[in-house]
Design a protein around this motif. Structure first.
Motif, PDB file in Angstrom:
ATOM      1  N   ALA A  21       0.791  -1.116  -0.108  1.00  0.00           N
ATOM      2  CA  ALA A  21       0.028   0.101  -0.116  1.00  0.00           C
ATOM      3  C   ALA A  21       0.760   1.328  -0.080  1.00  0.00           C
ATOM      4  N   TRP A  22       2.135   1.168   0.417  1.00  0.00           N
ATOM      5  CA  TRP A  22       3.024   2.386   0.568  1.00  0.00           C
ATOM      6  C   TRP A  22       3.159   2.837  -0.961  1.00  0.00           C
ATOM      7  N   LEU A  23       3.114   1.978  -1.966  1.00  0.00           N
ATOM      8  CA  LEU A  23       3.194   2.262  -3.250  1.00  0.00           C
ATOM      9  C   LEU A  23       2.209   3.275  -3.785  1.00  0.00           C
ATOM     10  N   ASN A  24       1.379   3.279  -2.942  1.00  0.00           N
ATOM     11  CA  ASN A  24       0.145   4.167  -3.328  1.00  0.00           C
ATOM     12  C   ASN A  24       0.272   5.654  -2.726  1.00  0.00           C
ATOM     13  N   PHE A  25       1.621   5.893  -2.402  1.00  0.00           N
ATOM     14  CA  PHE A  25       1.643   7.316  -1.807  1.00  0.00           C
ATOM     15  C   PHE A  25       1.474   8.175  -3.146  1.00  0.00           C
ATOM     16  N   GLY A  26       0.628   9.353  -2.835  1.00  0.00           N
ATOM     17  CA  GLY A  26       0.345  10.171  -3.737  1.00  0.00           C
ATOM     18  C   GLY A  26      -1.055   9.959  -4.701  1.00  0.00           C
ATOM     19  N   HIS A  27      -1.268   8.727  -4.459  1.00  0.00           N
ATOM     20  CA  HIS A  27      -2.412   8.110  -5.322  1.00  0.00           C
ATOM     21  C   HIS A  27      -3.818   8.428  -5.055  1.00  0.00           C
ATOM     22  N   THR A  28      -3.989   8.759  -3.484  1.00  0.00           N
ATOM     23  CA  THR A  28      -5.502   9.103  -3.208  1.00  0.00           C
ATOM     24  C   THR A  28      -5.921  10.509  -3.909  1.00  0.00           C
ATOM     25  N   PHE A  29      -5.069  11.455  -3.671  1.00  0.00           N
ATOM     26  CA  PHE A  29      -5.314  12.460  -4.355  1.00  0.00           C
ATOM     27  C   PHE A  29      -5.245  12.478  -6.072  1.00  0.00           C
ATOM     28  N   GLY A  30      -4.254  11.791  -6.245  1.00  0.00           N
ATOM     29  CA  GLY A  30      -3.741  11.662  -7.596  1.00  0.00           C
ATOM     30  C   GLY A  30      -4.942  11.050  -8.535  1.00  0.00           C
ATOM     31  N   HIS A  31      -5.327  10.011  -7.976  1.00  0.00           N
ATOM     32  CA  HIS A  31      -6.724   9.122  -8.905  1.00  0.00           C
ATOM     33  C   HIS A  31      -7.924  10.099  -8.990  1.00  0.00           C
ATOM     34  N   ALA A  32      -8.260  10.736  -7.624  1.00  0.00           N
ATOM     35  CA  ALA A  32      -9.251  11.635  -7.709  1.00  0.00           C
ATOM     36  C   ALA A  32      -9.183  12.810  -9.026  1.00  0.00           C
ATOM     37  N   LEU A  33      -8.073  13.334  -8.940  1.00  0.00           N
ATOM     38  CA  LEU A  33      -7.584  14.231  -9.948  1.00  0.00           C
ATOM     39  C   LEU A  33      -7.584  13.720 -11.396  1.00  0.00           C
ATOM     40  N   ALA A  65     -10.649  14.003 -16.221  1.00  0.00           N
ATOM     41  CA  ALA A  65     -11.462  12.998 -17.421  1.00  0.00           C
ATOM     42  C   ALA A  65     -10.226  12.677 -18.308  1.00  0.00           C
ATOM     43  N   TYR A  66      -9.115  12.165 -17.330  1.00  0.00           N
ATOM     44  CA  TYR A  66      -7.888  11.595 -18.148  1.00  0.00           C
ATOM     45  C   TYR A  66      -7.199  12.527 -18.813  1.00  0.00           C
ATOM     46  N   GLN A  67      -7.444  13.799 -18.742  1.00  0.00           N
ATOM     47  CA  GLN A  67      -6.618  14.579 -19.702  1.00  0.00           C
ATOM     48  C   GLN A  67      -5.122  14.861 -19.175  1.00  0.00           C
ATOM     49  N   LEU A  68      -4.967  14.547 -17.903  1.00  0.00           N
ATOM     50  CA  LEU A  68      -3.620  14.592 -17.157  1.00  0.00           C
ATOM     51  C   LEU A  68      -3.267  13.056 -17.335  1.00  0.00           C
ATOM     52  N   SER A  69      -1.907  12.856 -17.538  1.00  0.00           N
ATOM     53  CA  SER A  69      -1.481  11.349 -17.587  1.00  0.00           C
ATOM     54  C   SER A  69      -1.345  10.870 -16.189  1.00  0.00           C
ATOM     55  N   HIS A  70      -1.206   9.582 -16.114  1.00  0.00           N
ATOM     56  CA  HIS A  70      -1.197   9.146 -14.606  1.00  0.00           C
ATOM     57  C   HIS A  70       0.059   9.517 -13.798  1.00  0.00           C
ATOM     58  N   GLY A  71       1.145   9.430 -14.655  1.00  0.00           N
ATOM     59  CA  GLY A  71       2.182  10.204 -13.563  1.00  0.00           C
ATOM     60  C   GLY A  71       2.176  11.648 -13.412  1.00  0.00           C
ATOM     61  N   GLU A  72       1.384  12.262 -14.287  1.00  0.00           N
ATOM     62  CA  GLU A  72       1.390  13.867 -13.828  1.00  0.00           C
ATOM     63  C   GLU A  72       0.365  14.072 -12.691  1.00  0.00           C
ATOM     64  N   ALA A  73      -0.629  13.202 -12.527  1.00  0.00           N
ATOM     65  CA  ALA A  73      -1.653  13.218 -11.665  1.00  0.00           C
ATOM     66  C   ALA A  73      -0.872  12.822 -10.101  1.00  0.00           C
ATOM     67  N   ILE A  74      -0.038  11.839 -10.274  1.00  0.00           N
ATOM     68  CA  ILE A  74       0.563  11.185  -9.141  1.00  0.00           C
ATOM     69  C   ILE A  74       1.435  12.545  -8.580  1.00  0.00           C
ATOM     70  N   LEU A  75       2.120  13.274  -9.582  1.00  0.00           N
ATOM     71  CA  LEU A  75       2.960  14.368  -8.871  1.00  0.00           C
ATOM     72  C   LEU A  75       2.155  15.304  -8.159  1.00  0.00           C
ATOM     73  N   TYR A  76       0.931  15.689  -8.676  1.00  0.00           N
ATOM     74  CA  TYR A  76       0.130  16.565  -7.971  1.00  0.00           C
ATOM     75  C   TYR A  76      -0.238  16.024  -6.548  1.00  0.00           C
ATOM     76  N   GLY A  77      -0.807  14.746  -6.620  1.00  0.00           N
ATOM     77  CA  GLY A  77      -1.043  13.714  -5.593  1.00  0.00           C
ATOM     78  C   GLY A  77      -0.042  13.959  -4.475  1.00  0.00           C
ATOM     79  N   MET A  78       1.267  13.698  -4.883  1.00  0.00           N
ATOM     80  CA  MET A  78       2.170  13.628  -3.868  1.00  0.00           C
ATOM     81  C   MET A  78       2.530  15.253  -3.225  1.00  0.00           C
ATOM     82  N   VAL A  79       2.262  16.078  -3.920  1.00  0.00           N
ATOM     83  CA  VAL A  79       2.437  17.548  -3.224  1.00  0.00           C
ATOM     84  C   VAL A  79       1.145  17.573  -2.291  1.00  0.00           C
ATOM     85  N   TYR A  80       0.196  16.947  -2.557  1.00  0.00           N
ATOM     86  CA  TYR A  80      -0.841  17.194  -1.664  1.00  0.00           C
ATOM     87  C   TYR A  80      -0.746  16.320  -0.444  1.00  0.00           C
ATOM     88  N   ALA A  81      -0.059  15.085  -0.676  1.00  0.00           N
ATOM     89  CA  ALA A  81       0.145  14.173   0.382  1.00  0.00           C
ATOM     90  C   ALA A  81       1.032  14.844   1.451  1.00  0.00           C
TER      91      ALA A  81
END
Ligand code: NAD
Length: 348
Positions: free
Chosen positions: A237-249, A254-270
């Protein structure tokens, strides 16, 4: 060349090198058919060279091409691929080759897990992000209501990177792949016992990375986590770091952001949620400098609803992977969630 051994329930090697010399070393080609699954972009850029190399290894090669993008990760595509396999003569002794990025890896891996109740497959990743997705055996397609909702744990027989293929990636796909590599750098302290976070940001400031070295470092973190917890009962589950907000974003955009971009935002948020403003700021500056795709921010309730579907949640509480003295998976107050959101929004 770098080789890493993954001691999963079915063990396998990951090789990273310049070129495809792995084709002459691996033992898989005594199979009846080689069935390559790729997408149109990878096919256009790298298909014919790879096909020529494979033709020297096997007489029967079936070649299936899908449209690029996560839209192809669906049961409809699986049905079409099964038709390709059946008409192409693929039997239970077939080797599936996932030739592409994380989308193709997840799709072809899932296909291999169900075709004739399971055939062997290997990953031949062509994106940086896939250093994460190709290792660990999580394979899936999306359901219209949820990403990766239909899937399995199904380990590959091998993972073989030719880093020369990364040279054709767009700047955006490079940044997206860096998202997962940076995540592995943050986790390195807890998983390896020493951190390569500072070293990675220093290397990134100096210019393009040496991919043979840096993909191996990212994969080393993923490998150890997968070996400790292959089916995500605990530390995975640690690999999920940044994914809680990242997936919601990702879904709100509507998937206009790539997965990795969303995770970058998600890690800032986390980081903000856990009160680590310094690391949040450092990461946000890096993202702005690299020209990350901007977000059409919506009301916080939109993201809150998205985070409400996260698989880590318990008893209706949204839980985050938080990095402090140690890694914790915990819920935080509504006040912190909202505060972190407004602070982050102000940065982008
Ligand atoms: N299974 C897992 O553990 C796991 C982990 C993380 C992400 N994922 C999944 O991975 C997917 C994202 O992976 P991705 O970012 O690699 O996406 P992707 O496979 O969609 O590739 C991104 C884009 O790059 C193109 N491309 C691929 N290789 C290229 C090359 N060498 N040169 C030029 N263009 C190339 C593709 O055609 C595509 O347009 C998502 O579906 C995500 O859910 C899975």
């Amino acid at each position: 060349m770098v080789t890493l051994h993954v001691n999963a329930s079915t063990p396998y090697d990951v090789t990273i090198e310049r070129g495809d010399a792995w084709l002459d070393r691996v033992p898989y080609f005594s199979c009846s058919t080689v069935w390559v699954v790729t997408d149109e972009t990878v096919d256009r850029l790298h298909g014919s060279a790879f096909r020529d190399r494979l033709a020297h290894k096997h007489r029967n090669v079936v070649w299936s091409v899908v449209r690029p993008g996560d839209g192809s990760k669906s049961l409809d595509t699986i049905e079409r691929l099964v038709t390709d396999g059946l008409t192409g003569g693929c039997d239970r002794d077939t080797l599936v080759v996932a030739f592409g990025g994380g989308m193709v890896g997840d799709l072809a891996g899932f296909l291999a897990s169900i075709y004739m109740r399971g055939v062997r497959y290997i990953q031949v990743p062509t994106t940086i992000l896939a250093h994460d997705s190709a290792v660990g055996g999580k394979v899936a397609v999306n359901h219209p209501l949820a990403k990766n909702a239909i899937g399995a744990f199904y380990q590959p027989a091998g993972v073989h990177y030719n880093v020369n293929r990364l040279e054709t990636l767009s700047a955006r796909d490079v940044l997206s792949g860096l998202g997962e590599l940076i995540k592995h750098a943050y986790l390195s302290r807890y998983v390896l016992g020493h951190s390569f976070e500072t070293e990675l940001f220093t290397a990134l400031a100096q210019g393009p990375l040496d991919w043979e070295t840096w993909l191996a470092r990212g994969i080393e973190v993923k490998r150890l986590v997968v070996e400790a917890d292959e089916r995500e009962q605990g530390v995975r589950a640690w690999l999920n770091f940044g994914h809680t907000f990242g997936h919601a974003l990702e879904s709100a955009e509507a998937y206009q952001l790539s997965h990795g971009e969303a995770i970058l935002y998600g890690m800032v948020y986390a980081f903000l949620v856990s009160g680590d403003e310094k690391r949040a700021e450092t990461l946000a500056s890096f993202m702005r400098r690299e020209g990350i795709t901007t977000v059409n921010w919506q009301s916080f309730d939109t993201y809150l609803a998205g985070m409400g579907h996260d698989k880590k949640n318990r008893d209706g509480q949204i839980r985050f992977v938080l990095l402090g003295a140690e890694v914790t998976v915990a819920s935080v107050t509504a006040e912190r969630l909202t505060g972190a959101f407004h602070q982050m929004k102000g940065w982008f």
